[in-house]
Enzyme design. Structure first.
Site, PDB file in Angstrom:
ATOM      1  N   LYS A  62       0.849  -1.204   0.000  1.00  0.00           N
ATOM      2  CA  LYS A  62       0.000   0.000   0.000  1.00  0.00           C
ATOM      3  C   LYS A  62       0.879   1.247   0.000  1.00  0.00           C
ATOM      4  CE  LYS A  62      -3.853  -2.374   2.225  1.00  0.00           C
ATOM      5  NZ  LYS A  62      -4.528  -2.804   3.454  1.00  0.00           N
ATOM      6  N   GLN A 106      -4.771  -1.669   9.776  1.00  0.00           N
ATOM      7  CA  GLN A 106      -4.703  -2.975   9.110  1.00  0.00           C
ATOM      8  C   GLN A 106      -5.301  -4.065  10.001  1.00  0.00           C
ATOM      9  OE1 GLN A 106      -3.768  -3.381   5.953  1.00  0.00           O
ATOM     10  NE2 GLN A 106      -4.024  -5.591   5.956  1.00  0.00           N
ATOM     11  N   ASP A 129     -11.391   2.870   4.827  1.00  0.00           N
ATOM     12  CA  ASP A 129     -11.914   1.521   4.612  1.00  0.00           C
ATOM     13  C   ASP A 129     -13.445   1.490   4.588  1.00  0.00           C
ATOM     14  OD1 ASP A 129      -9.949  -0.549   4.373  1.00  0.00           O
ATOM     15  OD2 ASP A 129      -9.332  -0.160   6.441  1.00  0.00           O
TER      16      ASP A 129
HETATM   17  N1  GUN Z   1      -7.040  -6.762   5.979  1.00  0.00           N
HETATM   18  C1  GUN Z   1      -7.398  -7.442   4.861  1.00  0.00           C
HETATM   19  N2  GUN Z   1      -8.090  -6.639   4.027  1.00  0.00           N
HETATM   20  C2  GUN Z   1      -8.160  -5.432   4.618  1.00  0.00           C
HETATM   21  C3  GUN Z   1      -8.755  -4.194   4.232  1.00  0.00           C
HETATM   22  O1  GUN Z   1      -9.365  -4.026   3.170  1.00  0.00           O
HETATM   23  N3  GUN Z   1      -8.606  -3.177   5.125  1.00  0.00           N
HETATM   24  C4  GUN Z   1      -7.966  -3.329   6.322  1.00  0.00           C
HETATM   25  N4  GUN Z   1      -7.892  -2.284   7.125  1.00  0.00           N
HETATM   26  N5  GUN Z   1      -7.404  -4.470   6.696  1.00  0.00           N
HETATM   27  C5  GUN Z   1      -7.512  -5.514   5.850  1.00  0.00           C
END
Ligand code: GUN
Length: 296
Positions: A62, A106, A129
């Site tokens: 990311k 995360q 998110d």
């Molecule tokens: N862990 C796996 N997918 C995601 C996501 O889309 N957002 C977040 N914050 N954690 C994740």
């Protein structure tokens, strides 16, 4: 191996890699223009607690993609011993920092941290998110927030890119997580699909899935979805990213929740793993960051 010749298979593939690159190019163009005009840049902060290897890979990716398109970003890694109070204090700081426009915690979090308390602490205006209850509530009520959950929103972008008809179609989503399954179902419903959500207690799962015109597998079980789950001509979206070890060579490889070899001959369109849903999720995260910046 699939029985299809390579050209036929290529035509069936929904390349998240290509579609995400097109989206990222567009975003980069917009960010370049902002830079030229001297505007403040959107900034994404990603917080990772602990050392989950998959999460380490995803968060680094990311940050790297953000850097590639010229988006400001910060990756904060905290030890797995971080207390809830410490994490809440950090979130509050980022909520109050006007240079930060998007904040991502995360998941999964270490067991001792209460996930809902942590996600509720993120300002809804910086919730990249779309996991804050206010934003999930807005999604449910049809008052679409600027940032929708990245994986389902990325899948919708890919379906739109490949002109997959959704209205009136039967979509089956396997998995009921807050990250993927539930928001995915709502987004498909908002495009007038008839939606079935399946999960671990669903009776005769293969039979339920075989009704689907659009099948979304988000279960986290390597290659669970085999040909008997799939109606001929269905569009198959594989959200799984599972690392499996070849017992003979000892080497690991990534596989999805879908058994690509048996399913791809039956599907009309299918996402590969890797190179399918994963890159779309990251590109959508970048698009969400820009959307939150504009909304603030
Ligand atoms: N862990 C796996 N997918 C995601 C996501 O889309 N957002 C977040 N914050 N954690 C994740």
């Amino acid at each position: 191996m699939s029985s299809l010749p390579p050209e036929a298979l290529a035509n069936k593939l929904m390349s998240g890699k290509d579609v995400s690159q097109a989206l990222l190019d567009e975003l980069k163009g917009e960010l370049d223009a902002m830079k030229t005009s001297g505007a403040k840049l959107p900034k994404l902060v990603v917080i990772l607690v602990g050392e989950d290897p998959a999460s380490q890979v995803y968060t680094k990716r990311k940050a790297k993609v953000a850097q590639e398109i010229g988006m400001a970003s910060e990756l904060i890694t905290l030890p797995k011993t971080t207390t809830e109070a410490e994490l809440l204090t950090l979130i509050e700081q980022k909520n109050d920092d006007p240079s930060v426009h998007a904040l991502l915690i995360q998941l999964p979090l270490p067991k001792h941290l209460n996930e809902s308390r942590i996600l509720n602490a993120v300002s809804p205006t910086k919730d990249v998110d779309g996991f804050h209850p206010v934003n999930l509530g807005r999604l449910l009520s049809g008052d679409t927030p600027p940032a929708l959950p990245c994986t389902p929103a990325g899948i919708m972008k890919m379906l739109s890119f490949y002109k997959v008809p959704i209205s009136g179609k039967h979509a089956v989503v396997i998995g009921r997580s807050t990250i993927v399954g539930k928001p995915m179902s709502l987004l498909l419903l908002s495009e007038n699909a008839t939606v079935t959500i399946c999960h671990s207690r669903t009776k005769d799962l293969p039979q339920a899935c075989a009704q689907a015109d659009i099948l979304v597998a988000a279960v986290g079980r390597p290659e669970m979805v085999t040909a008997d789950y799939v109606k001929p001509g269905a569009v198959v979206i594989d959200v799984g990213i599972n690392r499996v070890k070849n017992p003979e060579t000892g080497k690991t490889k990534l596989v999805g929740d879908v058994d690509f070899a048996s399913v791809s001959p039956k599907a009309s369109l299918i996402t590969p793993v890797p190179g399918g849903v994963g890159p779309m999720t990251i590109a959508t995260l970048m698009a969400n960051t820009l959307a939150l910046y504009k909304a603030q």
